[in-house]
Design an enzyme around this catalytic site. Structure first.
Site, PDB file in Angstrom:
ATOM      1  N   LEU A  98       0.848  -1.198   0.000  1.00  0.00           N
ATOM      2  CA  LEU A  98       0.000   0.000   0.000  1.00  0.00           C
ATOM      3  C   LEU A  98       0.883   1.247   0.000  1.00  0.00           C
ATOM      4  O   LEU A  98       1.663   1.471   0.927  1.00  0.00           O
ATOM      5  CB  LEU A  98      -0.910   0.006   1.224  1.00  0.00           C
ATOM      6  CG  LEU A  98      -1.808  -1.225   1.392  1.00  0.00           C
ATOM      7  CD1 LEU A  98      -2.739  -1.033   2.574  1.00  0.00           C
ATOM      8  CD2 LEU A  98      -2.592  -1.507   0.112  1.00  0.00           C
ATOM      9  N   ALA A  99       0.735   2.038  -1.056  1.00  0.00           N
ATOM     10  CA  ALA A  99       1.634   3.182  -1.198  1.00  0.00           C
ATOM     11  C   ALA A  99       0.900   4.414  -1.705  1.00  0.00           C
ATOM     12  O   ALA A  99       1.494   5.312  -2.277  1.00  0.00           O
ATOM     13  CB  ALA A  99       2.770   2.813  -2.168  1.00  0.00           C
ATOM     14  N   ARG A 119       1.747  13.886   6.990  1.00  0.00           N
ATOM     15  CA  ARG A 119       2.574  14.184   8.158  1.00  0.00           C
ATOM     16  C   ARG A 119       4.048  14.399   7.793  1.00  0.00           C
ATOM     17  O   ARG A 119       4.831  14.872   8.596  1.00  0.00           O
ATOM     18  CB  ARG A 119       2.429  13.060   9.198  1.00  0.00           C
ATOM     19  CG  ARG A 119       1.057  13.043   9.863  1.00  0.00           C
ATOM     20  CD  ARG A 119       0.779  11.751  10.603  1.00  0.00           C
ATOM     21  NE  ARG A 119       0.317  10.678   9.717  1.00  0.00           N
ATOM     22  CZ  ARG A 119      -0.019   9.452  10.119  1.00  0.00           C
ATOM     23  NH1 ARG A 119       0.098   9.128  11.403  1.00  0.00           N
ATOM     24  NH2 ARG A 119      -0.428   8.534   9.257  1.00  0.00           N
ATOM     25  N   ASN A 122      -0.987  -2.935  15.918  1.00  0.00           N
ATOM     26  CA  ASN A 122      -0.984  -3.484  14.564  1.00  0.00           C
ATOM     27  C   ASN A 122       0.180  -2.878  13.766  1.00  0.00           C
ATOM     28  O   ASN A 122       0.338  -1.667  13.726  1.00  0.00           O
ATOM     29  CB  ASN A 122      -2.331  -3.096  13.921  1.00  0.00           C
ATOM     30  CG  ASN A 122      -2.387  -3.370  12.444  1.00  0.00           C
ATOM     31  OD1 ASN A 122      -1.766  -4.308  11.956  1.00  0.00           O
ATOM     32  ND2 ASN A 122      -3.140  -2.547  11.723  1.00  0.00           N
ATOM     33  N   ASN A 139       5.875   7.884   9.548  1.00  0.00           N
ATOM     34  CA  ASN A 139       4.842   8.827   9.098  1.00  0.00           C
ATOM     35  C   ASN A 139       5.335  10.257   9.036  1.00  0.00           C
ATOM     36  O   ASN A 139       4.697  11.107   8.429  1.00  0.00           O
ATOM     37  CB  ASN A 139       3.643   8.769  10.052  1.00  0.00           C
ATOM     38  CG  ASN A 139       3.016   7.389  10.063  1.00  0.00           C
ATOM     39  OD1 ASN A 139       2.727   6.826   9.018  1.00  0.00           O
ATOM     40  ND2 ASN A 139       2.842   6.830  11.247  1.00  0.00           N
ATOM     41  N   TYR A 179      45.083  19.799 -11.167  1.00  0.00           N
ATOM     42  CA  TYR A 179      43.896  19.275 -11.842  1.00  0.00           C
ATOM     43  C   TYR A 179      44.354  18.387 -12.994  1.00  0.00           C
ATOM     44  O   TYR A 179      45.038  18.847 -13.915  1.00  0.00           O
ATOM     45  CB  TYR A 179      43.005  20.409 -12.392  1.00  0.00           C
ATOM     46  CG  TYR A 179      41.898  19.832 -13.258  1.00  0.00           C
ATOM     47  CD1 TYR A 179      40.959  18.960 -12.714  1.00  0.00           C
ATOM     48  CD2 TYR A 179      41.824  20.110 -14.627  1.00  0.00           C
ATOM     49  CE1 TYR A 179      39.972  18.382 -13.496  1.00  0.00           C
ATOM     50  CE2 TYR A 179      40.831  19.539 -15.420  1.00  0.00           C
ATOM     51  CZ  TYR A 179      39.909  18.676 -14.851  1.00  0.00           C
ATOM     52  OH  TYR A 179      38.943  18.099 -15.625  1.00  0.00           O
TER      53      TYR A 179
HETATM   54  C1  UD1 Z   1      -2.043   2.069   9.810  1.00  0.00           C
HETATM   55  C2  UD1 Z   1      -3.081   1.121  10.455  1.00  0.00           C
HETATM   56  C3  UD1 Z   1      -2.783   1.021  11.940  1.00  0.00           C
HETATM   57  C4  UD1 Z   1      -1.355   0.551  12.147  1.00  0.00           C
HETATM   58  C5  UD1 Z   1      -0.364   1.475  11.421  1.00  0.00           C
HETATM   59  C6  UD1 Z   1       1.023   0.857  11.492  1.00  0.00           C
HETATM   60  C7  UD1 Z   1      -5.243   1.230   9.292  1.00  0.00           C
HETATM   61  C8  UD1 Z   1      -6.582   1.828   9.286  1.00  0.00           C
HETATM   62  N1  UD1 Z   1      -4.397   1.647  10.267  1.00  0.00           N
HETATM   63  O1  UD1 Z   1      -2.243   3.352  10.366  1.00  0.00           O
HETATM   64  O2  UD1 Z   1      -3.668   0.095  12.552  1.00  0.00           O
HETATM   65  O3  UD1 Z   1      -1.059   0.501  13.534  1.00  0.00           O
HETATM   66  O4  UD1 Z   1      -0.733   1.585  10.038  1.00  0.00           O
HETATM   67  O5  UD1 Z   1       1.983   1.711  10.976  1.00  0.00           O
HETATM   68  O6  UD1 Z   1      -4.951   0.391   8.470  1.00  0.00           O
HETATM   69  N2  UD1 Z   1      -2.582   3.969   2.274  1.00  0.00           N
HETATM   70  C9  UD1 Z   1      -3.124   3.843   1.001  1.00  0.00           C
HETATM   71  N3  UD1 Z   1      -4.338   4.399   0.757  1.00  0.00           N
HETATM   72  C10 UD1 Z   1      -5.066   5.044   1.691  1.00  0.00           C
HETATM   73  C11 UD1 Z   1      -4.515   5.150   2.987  1.00  0.00           C
HETATM   74  C12 UD1 Z   1      -3.280   4.597   3.257  1.00  0.00           C
HETATM   75  O7  UD1 Z   1      -2.500   3.264   0.105  1.00  0.00           O
HETATM   76  O8  UD1 Z   1      -6.177   5.492   1.373  1.00  0.00           O
HETATM   77  C13 UD1 Z   1      -1.243   3.381   2.528  1.00  0.00           C
HETATM   78  C14 UD1 Z   1      -0.203   4.408   2.929  1.00  0.00           C
HETATM   79  O9  UD1 Z   1       0.529   4.850   1.802  1.00  0.00           O
HETATM   80  C15 UD1 Z   1       0.674   3.645   3.906  1.00  0.00           C
HETATM   81  C16 UD1 Z   1      -0.230   2.583   4.475  1.00  0.00           C
HETATM   82  O10 UD1 Z   1      -1.367   2.495   3.617  1.00  0.00           O
HETATM   83  O11 UD1 Z   1       1.751   3.004   3.251  1.00  0.00           O
HETATM   84  C17 UD1 Z   1      -0.710   2.918   5.890  1.00  0.00           C
HETATM   85  O12 UD1 Z   1      -1.366   4.165   5.872  1.00  0.00           O
HETATM   86  P1  UD1 Z   1      -1.159   5.243   6.996  1.00  0.00           P
HETATM   87  O13 UD1 Z   1      -1.989   6.416   6.692  1.00  0.00           O
HETATM   88  O14 UD1 Z   1       0.283   5.462   7.251  1.00  0.00           O
HETATM   89  O15 UD1 Z   1      -1.823   4.464   8.212  1.00  0.00           O
HETATM   90  P2  UD1 Z   1      -1.554   4.683   9.737  1.00  0.00           P
HETATM   91  O16 UD1 Z   1      -2.334   5.837  10.223  1.00  0.00           O
HETATM   92  O17 UD1 Z   1      -0.108   4.666  10.031  1.00  0.00           O
HETATM   93 CA    CA Z   2       1.743   4.544   8.799  1.00  0.00          CA
END
Ligand code: UD1
Ligand code: CA
Length: 469
Positions: free
Chosen positions: A8-9, A15, A167, A225, A364
């Site tokens: 997931l990226a 932040r 998690n 983050n 040089y």
């Molecule tokens: C997420 C988890 C949390 C966990 C934490 C660990 C959820 C709801 N929360 O929170 O339980 O403890 O990671 O670090 O899953 N992303 C997408 N699309 C979106 C949103 C996010 O691709 O719409 C990707 C982001 O790029 C990232 C990852 O998902 O790589 C996690 O997203 P992020 O917003 O960092 O979640 P956290 O708030 O850290």
């Molecule tokens: Ca995260």
């Protein structure tokens, strides 16, 4: 069951306060996304899926791999929504390994454990007990130790804040289950997002056990983050590399003051002093000493050579028993043979320096070929650029170049010749000759230096000096 990686990226990474997508921020010179893909790579033959947002082109050009299934999540509606975009690519029999691309420190062994457990129990999650659980989803276990629910930080009830297990965001579960649960997610939560973590409650309600696999080192499970976490993760990663180097026998004068941004391979009895940065692929032979404050990129340094303090080397080959520095800048295409000496304030570019040759001070040398046992005096310059093109200077074996000389390329000086100090060589020189182009020395007896009251005006060049003022 074959494993399918889903990274997931697509998150905005607000932040980070940066224009660069979060997952392209680097740890040790490599993007977080690449770290995660490289770590998971050995676990499956199947092409990884990467979910990206509208900045997908930036991700694609940074990762530069043809075997990735890129999937667009046009709106960032949460991790559950992100995974939902991939279900058309999943076979029911796949085991989905869902990874957040902001977890650069995760290790292959932990992922393997997670997959092994999911193969037995169909759903497993990597958990962590971080030093500071803020921002993480808390893991609520049932009486049998399985995970009952995950509650995100902003949805926590006061009574749940004492839960320390969190998690990591890394899940392994059957694709058929994902396909069943993802459409059931809703946005009834503090962030109005489709949380992937809500799949856990759906699993429990169906009586599916969700097994936690706790990573023993909390740093491994950290999510990045913001810039503070990025800097922290960088230090953790560098310390791990330093420890691996020391275990392999390298002497690090201070393991907290060496940075490896790429791959560093060292022979036996290598010593690395403080504040050294290695980038790209660097190979160091037995008995090499790297002094303090060096930056060494994509280079090979052969055995028993010394790189003294404050040098910058990029795409350089240093032959054995050579000495470089202090304060040398060796640029791309520099090849030093064995027993060479390159010293203080010397810049070399695209040049080969033969065995035993010395370029000791303030010179040089660019686009040049130096034979063996050539001696370059202080302040020598190869004039390689005519404003449009680069030209080559060739100095054959045993040439001696006196200080403050210019070699106007293209030019060749034959073996054993001597260039007198201050000479501008513009034409080829045969071997075994002395070449001098210096203006002959004048003597003016009794000449006095100019003075403010004009008392020196009797002499013509003194008058000139005065009028110039
Ligand atoms: C997420 C988890 C949390 C966990 C934490 C660990 C959820 C709801 N929360 O929170 O339980 O403890 O990671 O670090 O899953 N992303 C997408 N699309 C979106 C949103 C996010 O691709 O719409 C990707 C982001 O790029 C990232 C990852 O998902 O790589 C996690 O997203 P992020 O917003 O960092 O979640 P956290 O708030 O850290
Ligand atoms: Ca995260």
């Amino acid at each position: 069951m074959s494993t399918r990686i889903i990274a997931l990226a697509a998150g905005k990474g607000k932040r980070m306060n940066s224009k660069l997508p979060k997952v392209l921020h680097g740890i040790a010179g490599k993007s977080m996304l690449k770290h995660v893909l490289d770590t998971a790579g050995p676990l499956t033959e199947k092409a990884p899926i990467v979910v990206h947002g509208l900045d997908g082109d930036l991700l694609k050009s940074a990762i530069c791999r043809s075997d990735i299934d890129w999937v667009l999540q046009a709106e960032q509606l949460g991790t559950g929504h992100a995974v939902r975009q991939t279900i058309h690519l999943l076979d029911d029999s796949d085991l989905a390994l869902i990874l957040c691309a902001d977890m650069p420190l995760i290790r292959t062994a932990s992922l393997r454990k997670l997959i092994d457990r999911a193969n037995e129990e169909s759903f497993s999650i990597l958990t962590v007990v971080p030093d500071n659980p803020f921002g993480y989803g808390r893991v609520l276990r049932n009486s049998q130790g399985y995970i009952d629910r995950i509650v995100e930080t902003f949805d926590l009830k006061y009574s749940q804040t004492s839960v320390t297990e969190c998690n990591t965001g890394i899940f392994a579960l059957r694709a058929s289950m994902l396909k069943r649960w993802l459409p059931q997610l809703n946005k009834n939560n503090a962030q109005s997002e489709f949380y992937l973590t809500d799949c856990v409650a759906l699993a429990s309600s169906e009586g599916v056990n969700v097994s936690p696999i706790l990573v023993s080192d909390p740093k491994e499970g950290m999510g990045v983050n913001n810039k503070k976490q990025l800097a922290f993760a960088e230090r953790v990663y560098q310390r791990q590399l330093a420890e691996e180097l020391m275990e392999a026998g390298v002497t690090l004068v201070d393991p907290d003051r060496v940075d490896v941004r790429g791959s560093l391979v060292c022979g036996k009895d290598v010593t690395i002093d403080v504040n050294v940065i290695f980038e790209g692929d660097v190979n160091i032979g037995d008995g090499v000493y790297v002094g303090p404050n060096n930056v060494i990129k994509d280079s090979d340094i052969l055995e028993n050579s010394t790189i003294k303090a404050n040098c910058v080397l990029e795409s350089v080959f240093v032959g054995s028993e050579s000495k470089v520095g202090p304060f040398s800048r060796l640029r791309s295409g520099t090849a030093l043979s064995e027993k060479t000496v390159v010293g203080n304030f010397v810049e070399i570019k695209k040049a080969s320096i033969g065995e035993g040759s010395k370029v000791n001070h303030l010179s040089y040398i660019g686009d040049a070929e130096l034979g063996s046992n050539v001696n370059i005096g202080a302040g020598t310059i190869t004039c390689n650029f005519d404003g449009a093109n680069k030209h080559k200077t060739v100095l054959e074996d045993d040439v001696f170049v006196g200080s403050n000389s210019e070699l106007v390329a293209p030019v060749r000086v034959g073996a054993g010749s001597t260039v007198g100090a201050g000479t501008t060589v513009t034409k080829d020189v045969e071997g075994e000759q002395l070449v001098v182009s210096r203006v002959s020395q004048k003597h003016i007896p009794g000449w006095r230096r100019p003075s403010k009251d004009g008392s020196d005006s009797s002499l013509p060049n003194a008058t000139q000096n005065k009028t110039r003022k």
